[in-house]
Write a protein that holds these residues in place. Structure first.
Motif, PDB file in Angstrom:
ATOM      1  N   PHE A  85      -4.534   5.017   5.518  1.00 29.51           N
ATOM      2  CA  PHE A  85      -4.094   5.631   6.143  1.00 29.51           C
ATOM      3  C   PHE A  85      -5.560   5.572   6.574  1.00 29.51           C
ATOM      4  N   ASN A  89      -5.497   8.691   1.399  1.00 27.46           N
ATOM      5  CA  ASN A  89      -4.810   8.201   0.582  1.00 27.46           C
ATOM      6  C   ASN A  89      -4.904   7.217  -0.609  1.00 27.46           C
ATOM      7  N   ILE A  90      -5.754   7.453  -1.892  1.00 31.53           N
ATOM      8  CA  ILE A  90      -5.738   7.230  -2.464  1.00 31.53           C
ATOM      9  C   ILE A  90      -4.736   7.768  -4.177  1.00 31.53           C
ATOM     10  N   GLU A 157      -8.861   2.609  -0.520  1.00 33.07           N
ATOM     11  CA  GLU A 157      -7.690   2.592   0.552  1.00 33.07           C
ATOM     12  C   GLU A 157      -7.289   1.121   1.218  1.00 33.07           C
TER      13      GLU A 157
END
Lengths: 251, 434
Positions: A85, A89-90, A157
């Protein structure tokens, strides 16, 4: 050869605003390709359509020959497509190790199992370790992902994205906000982990694009105006116009 | 790299993570727990101890099951008692059937009936409640709780109206000749199930689905993009939580031999939320601690004061405002200092702060109790016994004294609090070798 990704006549409108206006695009398997275009061209939207985050308004999307239009993100992921992303976004409260392992579990067939103990799942542990090595994050394995530095989070990520062994990888601005040396590091990482796989990435840093991409697609106002080798894209007057307003050399 | 930059944040996040409860690794902990459970009734011998421990055991299972939703799955339910209550009612009815000989069901297996009942209803209601996370989930859980409250009035035969459903464990068939007539026998049965359920719930948190519950809690979208349907993950967690809540309900039926609609009402759902939160939702032991402390306070305070609910409310409020990580979270914050053998340095500053807090508490409690005695008007003599002394409500002095104590304690805390915090920071400073 069956294309890795094939978009035909894809439209997407939010209310009255058309963001993607009839995109046809074929990504050959085993190639590294970049999707470029000015801000607001719809690059991230196109990613969100391909990965099932948004439904298309019309048109079809095929993944390795299979129609995936209208499937949920999880179902598309299980068919071998994985993405990163633009905004990191983890899983912030889980450890670095667990973040990667989450990316591994489904692909090893653990699915929703409550009969296995994750700590005894040696194949998952092994694969996770390997990815951690690749990312250079092995020393940080027990740290909650939320406290990693920005560059480390971006690497993580990418790690989650490739951990499941998907053969079609979509990266959304993997080097955004990075320093020059961090960027170099990530480019090297991407080159390594996408070896023999299909890569489609959105990227603003032209040096990264020309460094990595075999082919470049240019998206302007929701349409693909060019899709060709880096050399020809560089020379394409329409691309120069889209970027600079006047036909000149691309930045 | 930047390890030293963010140790505080790291700790805060680390305690929030169920997965890294390395303390629980191995079987030693469970064996210890088993031994403790076995010897407890022989060590604590006051009259009410065993009934209270039974109550604690039931609360532990219930709170742990609640935390499968809240702490591990990120689902804040306002209606978890629904599955506790339905499991309990089913268990009570099953026990009655067994008593009449219609059904062969030995008493020790009764909690399983409750569990299966809780599971069945969670599987049913979960289909729509888990479709969304966050506020929507909470609202739906509230709606389901209301729905069940209404149903309890409509389905009179099943819920027994105002009297509820009574049952009798002495009438059911025996298993291996074990009978459950005395408190202590019931205690061991409950202890067995508490241990079993706790182990099962811990094991669940270490399975692929249990880990993915955390992942969906943290970032549902990301979980989708690694192949997991967030909805399924929530649904399965919800069913598991319903199952264990049902076991707790079955234990309740077995222990008290009566169930009323109140047991599955909003109040009961609120209580489990309170105890879980006070204990700490970030670790596996949190709900256990919360259930023990809350139940203890509940049964102790109600003997001494009519406004015990107010105190529990204040405790909850203080937890939410000042220590949202709960008791277990606070304990775990001290793990690094403990490992570095620097906990001793904290004793002094903590003691000072503790004394100040105690003084403030005495003042506030005195004022509250005097106010209550005045308003409730159940003290015609105008004299109320407080802190082992007779206090006259109509004289000014006690009011002044308690106000003074409250103020002095608060001022003392303002002075001692930062010092305790500084001592804590000092004990945790990375690499401080002194």
């Amino acid at each position: 050869m069956t294309p890795a990704i094939e978009l035909s006549g894809v439209f997407k409108a939010f209310g009255n605003t058309s963001i993607i206006r009839g995109v046809n695009l074929t990504i050959e398997p085993g190639t590294r390709q970049a999707l470029i275009g000015p801000n607001g061209a719809g690059k991230s939207t196109l990613f969100n359509l391909i990965t099932g985050k948004y439904p298309v308004s019309s048109g079809r999307i095929r993944l390795k020959g299979q129609d995936v239009t209208g499937l949920r993100p999880s179902e598309i992921n299980r068919r071998g497509l994985s993405r990163s992303f633009q905004v990191t976004n983890i899983f912030p409260r889980m450890s670095v190790f667990e973040n990667i392992r989450c990316g591994v579990l489904w692909s090893l067939g653990y699915r929703y199992s409550f009969r296995h103990r994750v700590d005894a799942a040696h194949d998952a542990t092994e694969r996770t370790e390997k990815v951690l090595e690749q990312l250079n994050l092995a020393a940080r394995r027990h740290v909650p992902a939320g406290v990693l530095s920005y560059a480390e989070q971006r690497a993580l990520e990418i790690g989650i994205t490739i951990a499941g062994g998907a053969d079609v990888i979509l990266l959304d601005e993997p080097t955004a906000g990075m320093s020059h040396s961090e960027t170099e590091h990530v480019v090297q990482l991407i080159r390594e982990v996408t070896q023999g796989k299909t890569l489609l990435m959105v990227e603003h840093d032209m040096s990264v694009v020309f460094d990595l991409a075999d082919r470049i697609a240019v998206l302007v106002y929701g349409e693909v105006i060019a899709h060709d080798t880096p050399e020809r894209i560089r020379a394409d007057p329409r691309v120069q116009e889209a970027y600079l307003g006047v036909p000149q050399g691309v930045a | 790299m930047k390890a030293a930059d963010a140790p505080t944040a790291a700790r805060r996040l680390a305690v929030a993570d169920v997965g890294r409860a390395g303390v629980l690794r191995g079987y030693g902990v469970w064996l210890t727990a088993a031994v403790v459970l076995i010897v407890l009734p022989w060590v604590v011998r006051t009259g009410a101890a065993v009934p209270i421990m039974n109550q604690m055991g039931i609360a532990i299972v219930f709170a742990l099951s609640f935390n499968m939703l809240l702490g591990q799955g990120g689902m804040l339910s306002f209606g978890h008692a629904v599955y506790f209550g339905l499991g309990g009612f089913l268990a009570a009815h099953a026990l009655n059937l067994a008593g009449r000989g219609t059904l062969y069901l030995p008493v020790p297996l009764l909690p399983l009936v409750g569990g299966l009942g809780g599971l069945a209803f969670a599987a049913l209601f979960g289909t729509f409640s888990t479709s969304r996370a966050g506020t929507v989930f909470s609202m739906v859980s509230l709606a389901v709780a209301e729905l069940m409250a209404a149903s309890s009035l409509i389905f009179d035969r099943f819920f027994g109206g105002e009297e509820g459903i009574t049952t009798n464990r002495a009438k059911a068939p025996l298993l291996l000749g074990l009978e459950f007539t005395r408190d202590r026998q019931v205690y061991y049965l409950i202890a067995f199930w508490v241990l079993l359920a706790a182990i099962a719930m811990y094991a669940f948190s270490r399975t692929p689905i249990g880990r993915m519950a955390n992942a969906v809690r943290d970032n549902p979208e990301r979980a989708e993009f690694v192949g997991y349907s967030q909805r399924w993950v929530r649904y399965i967690s919800f069913c598991a939580a319903g199952f264990f809540a049902g076991i707790a309900g079955g234990l309740f039926a077995l222990n008290y031999e009566i169930l009323t609609a109140e047991n599955m009402g909003l109040n009961a759902s609120g209580v489990v939320l309170l105890m879980t939160f006070i204990g700490g939702i970030g670790s596996f032991v949190g709900p256990i601690l919360g259930a023990i402390v809350f139940t203890f306070l509940q049964s102790m305070l109600s003997d001494y004061t009519g406004i015990w609910l107010l105190y529990l409310g204040i405790l909850f409020l203080a937890t939410v405002l000042f220590v949202p990580i709960g008791m277990a979270g606070v304990l775990m914050l001290h793990a690094p200092a403990w490992r570095a053998r620097r906990v001793g340095r904290l004793a002094g500053p903590y003691l000072v702060a503790g004394v100040c807090g105690l003084v403030a508490a005495v003042g506030v409690i005195g004022l509250l109790e005097m106010l209550h005695a005045l308003v409730a008007a159940d003290t015609p003599s105008g004299v109320r016994r407080l802190f082992w002394t007779a206090v006259s409500l109509r004289s000014v002095l006690p009011w002044l004294v308690f106000t003074g104590l409250a103020a002095a304690g608060a001022l003392g805390l303002r002075w001692a609090g930062p010092r305790a915090a500084a001592a804590f920071a000092d004990a945790n400073r990375a690499g401080a070798g002194r």
